[in-house]
Design a protein around this motif. Structure first.
Motif, PDB file in Angstrom:
ATOM      1  N   SER B  11       0.829  -1.174   0.092  1.00 46.60           N
ATOM      2  CA  SER B  11       0.093  -0.033  -0.035  1.00 46.60           C
ATOM      3  C   SER B  11       1.109   1.213   0.181  1.00 46.60           C
ATOM      4  CB  SER B  11      -0.734   0.075   1.096  1.00 46.60           C
ATOM      5  OG  SER B  11      -1.511   1.026   1.209  1.00 46.60           O
ATOM      6  N   GLY B  12       0.537   2.125  -0.601  1.00 44.97           N
ATOM      7  CA  GLY B  12       1.349   3.335  -0.742  1.00 44.97           C
ATOM      8  C   GLY B  12       2.641   3.422  -1.727  1.00 44.97           C
ATOM      9  N   LYS B  15       1.035   2.374  -6.985  1.00 40.40           N
ATOM     10  CA  LYS B  15       0.340   1.705  -8.294  1.00 40.40           C
ATOM     11  C   LYS B  15      -0.785   2.445  -8.930  1.00 40.40           C
ATOM     12  CE  LYS B  15      -0.977  -1.487  -5.378  1.00 40.40           C
ATOM     13  NZ  LYS B  15      -0.181  -1.163  -4.153  1.00 40.40           N
ATOM     14  N   THR B  16      -1.732   3.111  -8.012  1.00 38.21           N
ATOM     15  CA  THR B  16      -2.904   3.814  -8.610  1.00 38.21           C
ATOM     16  C   THR B  16      -2.145   5.132  -9.247  1.00 38.21           C
ATOM     17  OG1 THR B  16      -4.061   2.704  -6.694  1.00 38.21           O
ATOM     18  CG2 THR B  16      -5.126   4.843  -8.232  1.00 38.21           C
ATOM     19  N   SER B  17      -1.322   5.685  -8.687  1.00 38.37           N
ATOM     20  CA  SER B  17      -0.791   7.084  -9.182  1.00 38.37           C
ATOM     21  C   SER B  17      -0.271   6.684 -10.548  1.00 38.37           C
ATOM     22  CB  SER B  17       0.440   7.324  -8.338  1.00 38.37           C
ATOM     23  OG  SER B  17       0.059   7.576  -7.007  1.00 38.37           O
ATOM     24  N   THR B  31      -1.694  13.147  -7.649  1.00 37.54           N
ATOM     25  CA  THR B  31      -1.841  11.914  -7.235  1.00 37.54           C
ATOM     26  C   THR B  31      -1.894  11.823  -5.882  1.00 37.54           C
ATOM     27  OG1 THR B  31       0.466  11.551  -7.342  1.00 37.54           O
ATOM     28  CG2 THR B  31      -0.571  10.722  -9.151  1.00 37.54           C
ATOM     29  N   THR B  37      -6.484   1.962  -2.369  1.00 43.09           N
ATOM     30  CA  THR B  37      -7.257   1.313  -3.144  1.00 43.09           C
ATOM     31  C   THR B  37      -7.872   0.122  -2.499  1.00 43.09           C
ATOM     32  OG1 THR B  37      -5.933   1.971  -4.979  1.00 43.09           O
ATOM     33  CG2 THR B  37      -7.478  -0.138  -5.344  1.00 43.09           C
ATOM     34  N   GLY B  60      -2.976  -2.587  -1.737  1.00 48.02           N
ATOM     35  CA  GLY B  60      -1.848  -3.271  -1.257  1.00 48.02           C
ATOM     36  C   GLY B  60      -1.877  -3.552   0.264  1.00 48.02           C
ATOM     37  N   ASP B 125      12.622   9.486  -7.671  1.00 47.97           N
ATOM     38  CA  ASP B 125      12.827  10.724  -7.523  1.00 47.97           C
ATOM     39  C   ASP B 125      13.341  11.333  -5.938  1.00 47.97           C
ATOM     40  OD1 ASP B 125       9.895  12.024  -6.262  1.00 47.97           O
ATOM     41  OD2 ASP B 125       9.868  10.248  -7.244  1.00 47.97           O
TER      42      ASP B 125
HETATM   43  N1  LIG Z   1       7.927  11.133  -4.656  1.00 45.36           N
HETATM   44  C1  LIG Z   1       7.020  10.255  -5.440  1.00 45.36           C
HETATM   45  N2  LIG Z   1       5.778   9.957  -4.716  1.00 45.36           N
HETATM   46  C2  LIG Z   1       5.069   9.093  -5.378  1.00 45.36           C
HETATM   47  C3  LIG Z   1       5.538   8.486  -6.741  1.00 45.36           C
HETATM   48  N3  LIG Z   1       4.372   7.614  -7.080  1.00 45.36           N
HETATM   49  C4  LIG Z   1       3.329   7.816  -6.201  1.00 45.36           C
HETATM   50  N4  LIG Z   1       3.649   8.643  -5.314  1.00 45.36           N
HETATM   51  C5  LIG Z   1       2.853   9.083  -3.951  1.00 45.36           C
HETATM   52  O1  LIG Z   1       2.582   8.016  -3.405  1.00 45.36           O
HETATM   53  C6  LIG Z   1       1.399   7.858  -2.553  1.00 45.36           C
HETATM   54  C7  LIG Z   1       0.551   6.877  -2.918  1.00 45.36           C
HETATM   55  O2  LIG Z   1       0.100   6.331  -3.912  1.00 45.36           O
HETATM   56  P1  LIG Z   1      -0.906   5.459  -4.558  1.00 45.36           P
HETATM   57  O3  LIG Z   1      -0.812   5.375  -5.909  1.00 45.36           O
HETATM   58  O4  LIG Z   1      -2.168   5.633  -4.122  1.00 45.36           O
HETATM   59  O5  LIG Z   1      -0.470   3.887  -3.907  1.00 45.36           O
HETATM   60  P2  LIG Z   1      -1.068   2.391  -4.217  1.00 45.36           P
HETATM   61  O6  LIG Z   1      -0.015   1.577  -4.351  1.00 45.36           O
HETATM   62  O7  LIG Z   1      -2.114   2.787  -5.013  1.00 45.36           O
HETATM   63  O8  LIG Z   1      -1.492   2.338  -2.821  1.00 45.36           O
HETATM   64  P3  LIG Z   1      -2.720   0.946  -2.299  1.00 45.36           P
HETATM   65  O9  LIG Z   1      -3.958   1.408  -3.290  1.00 45.36           O
HETATM   66  O10 LIG Z   1      -3.103   1.435  -0.855  1.00 45.36           O
HETATM   67  O11 LIG Z   1      -2.131  -0.137  -2.687  1.00 45.36           O
HETATM   68  C8  LIG Z   1       0.599   9.030  -3.429  1.00 45.36           C
HETATM   69  O12 LIG Z   1       1.019  10.444  -2.362  1.00 45.36           O
HETATM   70  C9  LIG Z   1       1.614   9.530  -4.518  1.00 45.36           C
HETATM   71  O13 LIG Z   1       1.486  10.940  -4.710  1.00 45.36           O
HETATM   72  C10 LIG Z   1       6.772   8.828  -7.089  1.00 45.36           C
HETATM   73  O14 LIG Z   1       7.184   8.256  -8.384  1.00 45.36           O
HETATM   74  N5  LIG Z   1       7.566   9.660  -6.312  1.00 45.36           N
END
Ligand SMILES: Nc1nc2c(ncn2[C@@H]2O[C@H](COP(=O)(O)OP(=O)(O)OP(=O)(O)O)[C@@H](O)[C@H]2O)c(=O)[nH]1
Ligand SMILES: Nc1nc2c(ncn2[C@@H]2O[C@H](COP(=O)(O)OP(=O)(O)O)[C@@H](O)[C@H]2O)c(=O)[nH]1
Ligand SMILES: [Mg+2]
Lengths: 376, 321
Positions: B11-12, B15-17, B31, B37, B60, B125
């Motif tokens: 989680s975090g 993936k969704t981003s 994002t 999710t 996740g 990054d």
């Molecule tokens: N610095 C940085 N932050 C990112 C990047 N990609 C995503 N994030 C941040 O990470 C956080 C979580 O992103 P999500 O896409 O919701 O994570 P997820 O994997 O879908 O999480 P679950 O749905 O809980 O499984 C968000 O606040 C995004 O802005 C990246 O490449 N760099």
């Protein structure tokens, strides 16, 4: 008539001071605008401890002074009479006395030494607040500054102070700085008139003359600027600037025979670029063999032989649709215009003619400006 | 033809981003508003011709992961074309992540033994330069955890072009006859006197095929964009140009959408080259790059118009199997 100038060291530069408390965002403003630093990278900037002067060559030669937070009128090193504009940067969340006292101190001094000085306040990091809070803080800061000034003397009611909401994370910074710049370009009315003529003759609803590298607009036609169009033009320029180096062949390829002189690399230091992927996306137009110089009067007269990059993007596949055009005008400046797609596609010859006319006009204005400064 | 794509990871991890950037043309800045999710979010994306990507974005959080691996096991892991496993480069629970990852690999082996696996070391990054050593270390760790099977590892971030590189490679494995498209693009490039021709999918702007070299099929399974030389040709063009182009166009498309305009086409006559970007088929865009200064954009546009039918047919073939 006039020879080449390789160095512009002795040109009279218009001086702009960036003032404000430490961490207000002064260096970020300077670096994002003039060194193509990606906004996220401003996080890594270190505190400025000495005044750093950045020479910027655009329609007029500028010198931007990035000052440390503790600078005072006395420690500035030169009298305010030699400064054209003060930009005071205040963090929008900083509603307390300190930045306002500092600002008022400079306003009072400037009013005595140089009543013609431009006074601009960037209420900065505005993207940090939600819309309502943003407007409220913006209003409060303005009110406090004017209250403090009126406490000192009722005469300050007259003083011309311009406030702008800015952030390095969107186009507000570019728009604000453009407006500051407009007041400093003596030839602005001529450029505006040329743009008006271009728009009228080309059926363009909006046209801008942009400084290519900083993406500041130098002038626009008389129709009102809406932020959406301005932002789109900024983004378009950013994309074109990035495409240039991307497909530039370093192998043995054929080059355009003649091209106008490209601007020399920015005078400011670029040691802050640390991420190759992020910083490379900020690179400006491709360097090229300087086979002819538009500064050179002789070659300018044969302007038609020079190659000037151009581009166009069509939006909206539906008729009439809009086409956004780009034409290089001088080594620093480009014309960006909105055109109805049918005009762009059906009347190319006319458009090209209008661009040539516009280009000659702008080059002449720039030449005059240069001569007036004793630089050309 | 449907291809199931599993998006897995803690989680975090992002993936969704990445899904919202690549498939919904949202900017990275938005994002931050995404919530976790819940369970699985399924999306169908018509990609090329008849190819439909069936994206399974699997939330996740531990409870969900445990359920994927047990009660939902067969639903999740059957008929998978690709599994993308996302690792937050700054995770403080690498051991737990790896344990779940290994369990997912087992699930795949059981239900979809032929699925390909892509590992993304994400949020690169956040790592200060130089990034390569930290990436290499992660890559090694992930490869060790993957056992026998070949896996491809990419360093990615939603803030630069690396995401497009990884995803172009991923979808490339799902287009069965991409090499035929590539062959015809090469013929087309010769006809245009072009240095290079690139075919992009229309909504994602992921690279479908190129004339000179294919998006590298990850055999060495390592890639970070910064120091790889793949894609570089004799003319010394920028090796990151494909993914950078995707990123640039996507950013401009977003800029257009903000003013309620729609990006349609682009032509450029710059110092060093001439290029056009135009619709090729219903779901592709083509970019033609020419370094010969005598060739005009009008001629290139005409060529594209003439090639449309052919590519419309080819594209149908390339995914119909
Ligand atoms: N610095 C940085 N932050 C990112 C990047 N990609 C995503 N994030 C941040 O990470 C956080 C979580 O992103 P999500 O896409 O919701 O994570 P997820 O994997 O879908 O999480 P679950 O749905 O809980 O499984 C968000 O606040 C995004 O802005 C990246 O490449 N760099
Ligand atoms: N959120 C936000 N942060 C900013 C902005 N501009 C600058 N910053 C941050 O403010 C901090 C101080 O900036 P700096 O330019 O060094 O300030 P200076 O001391 O006035 O030169 C840095 O961490 C920047 O990343 C902005 O527009 N928005
Ligand atoms: Mg999610």
């Amino acid at each position: 008539l006039n020879g080449h100038r390789s160095s512009s060291g002795d040109v009279a530069r218009t001086k702009i001071l960036l003032l404000g408390l430490r961490r207000a965002g002064k260096t970020s403003v300077q670096q994002v605008l003039f060194n193509n630093l990606p906004p996220k990278q401003t996080f890594y900037l270190e505190t400025t401890i000495r005044i750093v002067k950045h020479a910027v060559d655009t329609v007029i030669p500028l010198e931007i002074w990035d000052c440390p937070g503790n600078v005072t009128v006395e420690t500035l090193g030169i009298p305010l009479s030699q400064i054209s504009t003060i930009i005071f940067v205040i963090d929008i969340r900083d509603l307390y006395n300190q930045p306002i006292s500092k600002l008022v101190e400079f306003i009072v001094a400037a009013d005595q030494e140089n009543p013609n000085i431009g006074l601009e306040v960037f209420v900065h990091k505005a993207e940090k607040l939600q819309d309502d809070d943003k407007i409220e803080s913006f209003r409060q800061i303005q009110e406090r500054v004017s209250d403090r000034l009126l406490d000192i003397s009722p005469d300050y009611e007259q003083i011309q102070l311009n406030f702008h909401l800015t952030s390095v994370y969107d186009h507000s910074l570019h728009e604000a700085f453009s407006r500051v710049l407009h007041k400093l370009v003596p030839t602005l009315p001529y450029l505006e008139e040329l743009l008006n003529v271009f728009c009228a003759n080309s059926q363009s609803p909006k046209a801008f003359l942009f400084d290519i590298r900083s993406r500041l607009y130098i002038a626009t036609d008389a129709s009102p600027v809406d932020s959406a169009t301005h932002n789109l033009c900024c983004d378009y320029l950013l994309m074109l600037n990035s495409f240039g180096p991307l497909y530039k062949s370093i192998g043995p390829g054929r080059q355009r025979q003649v091209s106008p002189l490209t601007p020399p690399p920015s005078a400011s230091s670029s040691t802050l670029r640390s991420s190759p992927s992020l910083s490379s996306s900020g690179k400006t137009s491709p360097p090229t063999t300087p086979t002819a110089s538009t500064r050179d009067t002789a070659s300018r007269k044969h302007g038609k032989e020079l190659f000037y990059p151009s581009a166009a993007t069509s939006l909206h596949p539906a008729t009439p649709g809009t086409t956004l055009t780009y034409h290089l005008i001088t080594p620093y400046l480009a014309l960006l215009a909105l055109l109805p797609t049918n005009v762009y596609e059906g009347r190319r010859g006319l458009l090209e003619y209008n661009v040539v006319f516009f280009r000659e006009g702008v080059q002449e204005v720039c030449e005059t400006e240069r001569e007036a400064r004793g630089g050309g | 033809m449907r291809k199931k794509v599993l998006l897995m990871g803690a989680s975090g991890s992002g993936k969704t981003s990445m899904r919202s950037l690549i498939f919904s043309n949202n900017p990275a800045s938005l994002t931050a508003r995404l919530g976790a999710t819940i369970d699985v979010e399924q999306n169908h994306v018509r990609f090329l011709g008849d190819l439909i990507l069936n994206l399974w974005d699997c939330g996740g959080q531990d409870a969900f992961m445990d359920s994927y691996l047990t009660t939902q096991r067969s639903t999740i892991f059957q008929q998978v074309g690709v599994m993308i496993y996302v690792f937050d480069v700054e995770t403080r629970e690498m051991n737990k992540d790896l344990e779940y990852y290994r369990d997912c690999l087992d699930g795949l082996r059981q239900f979809s033994p032929s699925a390909s696996v892509f590992l993304l070391v994400h949020k690169m990054d956040l790592i200060r330069e130089p990034r390569q050593p930290s990436f290499e270390k992660k890559r090694k760790e992930l490869q060790d955890a993957s056992g026998e099977g070949t896996v491809s590892v990419f360093g990615t971030s939603i803030y630069d072009e690396s995401l497009y590189k990884a995803w172009s490679n991923i979808v490339h494995t799902l287009i069965p006859n991409a090499s035929i498209l590539s062959k015809h693009l090469t013929t087309f490039a010769v006809a245009c006197n072009a240095t290079e021709v690139i075919l992009f999918e229309r909504t994602t702007f992921l690279v479908v095929a190129t004339s000179s070299t294919l998006p590298d099929i990850p055999s060495t399974a390592s890639s970070l964009g910064s120091d790889t030389t793949d894609g570089e040709d004799a003319r010394g063009l920028d090796p990151t140009r494909y993914e950078r182009t995707s990123e640039l166009i996507k950013a401009f498309k977003y800029a257009c959408s903000r003013v309620r305009e729609e990006f349609h086409s682009l032509e450029m006559e710059l110092y060093d080259f001439t290029a056009i970007l135009a619709e090729m088929t219903r779901n592709t865009y083509v970019m033609v790059i020419v370094h010969d200064p005598t060739i005009e954009t009008a001629a290139l546009k005409l060529n594209v118009r003439m090639a449309r039918r052919k590519f419309e047919e080819l594209q149908g073939d390339s995914v119909a199997l």
